[in-house]
Design an enzyme around this catalytic site. Structure first.
Site, short mmCIF file in Angstrom:
data_model
loop_
_atom_site.label_atom_id
_atom_site.label_comp_id
_atom_site.label_asym_id
_atom_site.label_seq_id
_atom_site.Cartn_x
_atom_site.Cartn_y
_atom_site.Cartn_z
N ASP A 49 0.87 -1.17 0.00
CA ASP A 49 0.00 0.00 0.00
C ASP A 49 0.91 1.23 0.00
O ASP A 49 2.12 1.13 0.28
CB ASP A 49 -0.86 -0.07 1.27
CG ASP A 49 -1.62 1.20 1.52
OD1 ASP A 49 -2.34 1.65 0.62
OD2 ASP A 49 -1.48 1.77 2.63
N ASP A 51 -0.36 5.02 0.95
CA ASP A 51 -0.71 5.99 2.00
C ASP A 51 -0.59 5.39 3.39
O ASP A 51 -1.24 4.38 3.70
CB ASP A 51 -2.14 6.50 1.80
CG ASP A 51 -2.25 7.41 0.58
OD1 ASP A 51 -1.36 8.25 0.40
OD2 ASP A 51 -3.23 7.27 -0.18
O1 C5P Z 1 -5.22 2.33 -0.55
P1 C5P Z 1 -4.99 3.39 0.44
O2 C5P Z 1 -4.92 2.90 1.86
O3 C5P Z 1 -3.80 4.19 0.05
O4 C5P Z 1 -6.30 4.30 0.40
C1 C5P Z 1 -6.32 5.64 0.22
C2 C5P Z 1 -6.85 6.40 1.40
O5 C5P Z 1 -7.18 7.71 0.93
C3 C5P Z 1 -8.13 5.88 2.02
O6 C5P Z 1 -7.86 5.11 3.17
C4 C5P Z 1 -8.96 7.13 2.34
O7 C5P Z 1 -9.07 7.38 3.73
C5 C5P Z 1 -8.20 8.28 1.69
N1 C5P Z 1 -9.04 9.12 0.81
C6 C5P Z 1 -8.97 10.51 0.92
N2 C5P Z 1 -9.71 11.32 0.08
C7 C5P Z 1 -10.50 10.77 -0.88
C8 C5P Z 1 -10.58 9.38 -1.02
C9 C5P Z 1 -9.81 8.58 -0.16
O8 C5P Z 1 -8.23 11.01 1.78
N3 C5P Z 1 -11.17 11.57 -1.69
#
Ligand code: C5P
EC number: 3.1.3.5
Length: 303
Positions: A49, A51
């Site tokens: 992953d 983030d």
């Molecule tokens: O796959 P990963 O753990 O990297 O997921 C991306 C993260 O981005 C999600 O856990 C979510 O909390 C965050 N997110 C965000 N803004 C968005 C969509 C997702 O901060 N518009």
């Protein structure tokens, strides 16, 4: 006569001796490590992953750092507060749903689709240019975990493929790696949401299928890509993640070898139920760890 696998007990001693590292089933972890050491670098692939896994969750002062999507929240807030506020409102509404202990995954999914869909529409409607987004990344509060650069470069040096599987925004990760490493290492592949640009390099759409937290599995992997031929035969997987949505990232890889799951726990230590859940699904749980030391040690013994 030393055997290759003699390094495994040394690593196990290290893992079991650290207070911030939890290993619920040491026998199972040692068995996986032995198979991985015997297989060596040529049989290994790392699926990670991005983030809060390759990137840091908080800075030294304990302030939350940015995700790839968060790059828009911060920068747009600075330039166009009204639009910026829309991104922030979405996060305030949907983030608690993503991590709610009271909802099932099935109940969360429609909300995640709405969150990702709405924020992606805002990005596309604004037609942000590639240059602007690269600038946003330069000014962002995305920070690599300590040792992440060395870890990625070590994988490249040993020809171990690194699959970055992210429900974030893949372009942002690409620009970040380019800015930090000078170039994207040859061994690195992305499965993520990609912003598509028109002929003037302005954002015009997002790649399909949409990848959100709870569909990070084989359902979103395009197996026809040549990259899947590259990793065929790599039966041993090191999986790095930070959420419950990350534990099936290896499902698209067809093979019969072990997956060693290393999970970063960024939550509260008082939440013993959550911590216990992490221990059930991850082989190794790292509590509030801002480094890639454990993953690096695992790769070191595999070579
Ligand atoms: O796959 P990963 O753990 O990297 O997921 C991306 C993260 O981005 C999600 O856990 C979510 O909390 C965050 N997110 C965000 N803004 C968005 C969509 C997702 O901060 N518009």
């Amino acid at each position: 006569q030393l055997k290759k696998t003699d390094v495994v007990p040394l690593l196990m001693n290290y893992l079991l001796g650290e207070e911030q590292i939890l290993v619920a089933d040491p026998t199972a972890v040692a068995a996986k490590l032995r198979k991985m050491v015997v297989g060596g670098a040529g049989k290994t692939v790392v699926i990670s992953d991005f983030d809060y896994t390759l990137s840091r969750f908080a800075n030294e002062q304990g302030e939350r750092l940015s995700t790839t999507h968060g790059v828009f929240d911060d920068n747009v807030m600075r330039l166009k507060p009204e639009l910026g506020q829309k991104f922030v409102d979405l996060k305030n509404k949907y983030y608690p749903i993503e991590f709610s202990p009271n909802l099932t995954m099935e109940e969360k999914i429609p909300h995640m689709e709405k969150w990702w869909g709405t924020s992606h529409s805002l990005i596309v409607n604004e037609k942000f240019s590639k240059n602007t987004i690269e600038d946003f990344v330069r000014q962002s509060r995305i920070v690599f975990k300590d040792g992440a650069e060395d870890f990625i470069e070590a994988l490249d040096a040993h020809n171990i493929p690194l699959v970055i599987f992210s429900a974030g925004i893949g372009n942002i990760i690409e620009y970040f790696l380019q800015q930090k490493l000078g170039a994207i290492p040859r061994n690195t592949h992305f499965i993520s949401n990609m912003i598509l640009f028109d002929e003037d390099d302005n954002a015009c759409a997002f790649s399909e299928p949409l990848i959100h937290t709870f569909c990070k599995n084989s359902s979103v992997i395009q197996k026809e890509t040549s990259f899947f031929h590259d990793i065929a035969g790599r039966v041993n997987v090191i999986l790095l993640g930070d959420s419950m949505g990350d534990i099936h990232m290896d499902v698209g890889v067809e093979r019969d070898g072990p997956t060693l799951k290393v999970g970063y726990y960024n939550g509260s230590l008082d939440d013993t139920a959550a911590l216990q859940h992490y221990e059930e699904v991850y082989d190794i749980v790292l509590i509030h760890d801002p480094t890639l030391n454990v993953a690096q040690k695992i790769v070191d013994i595999i070579n």
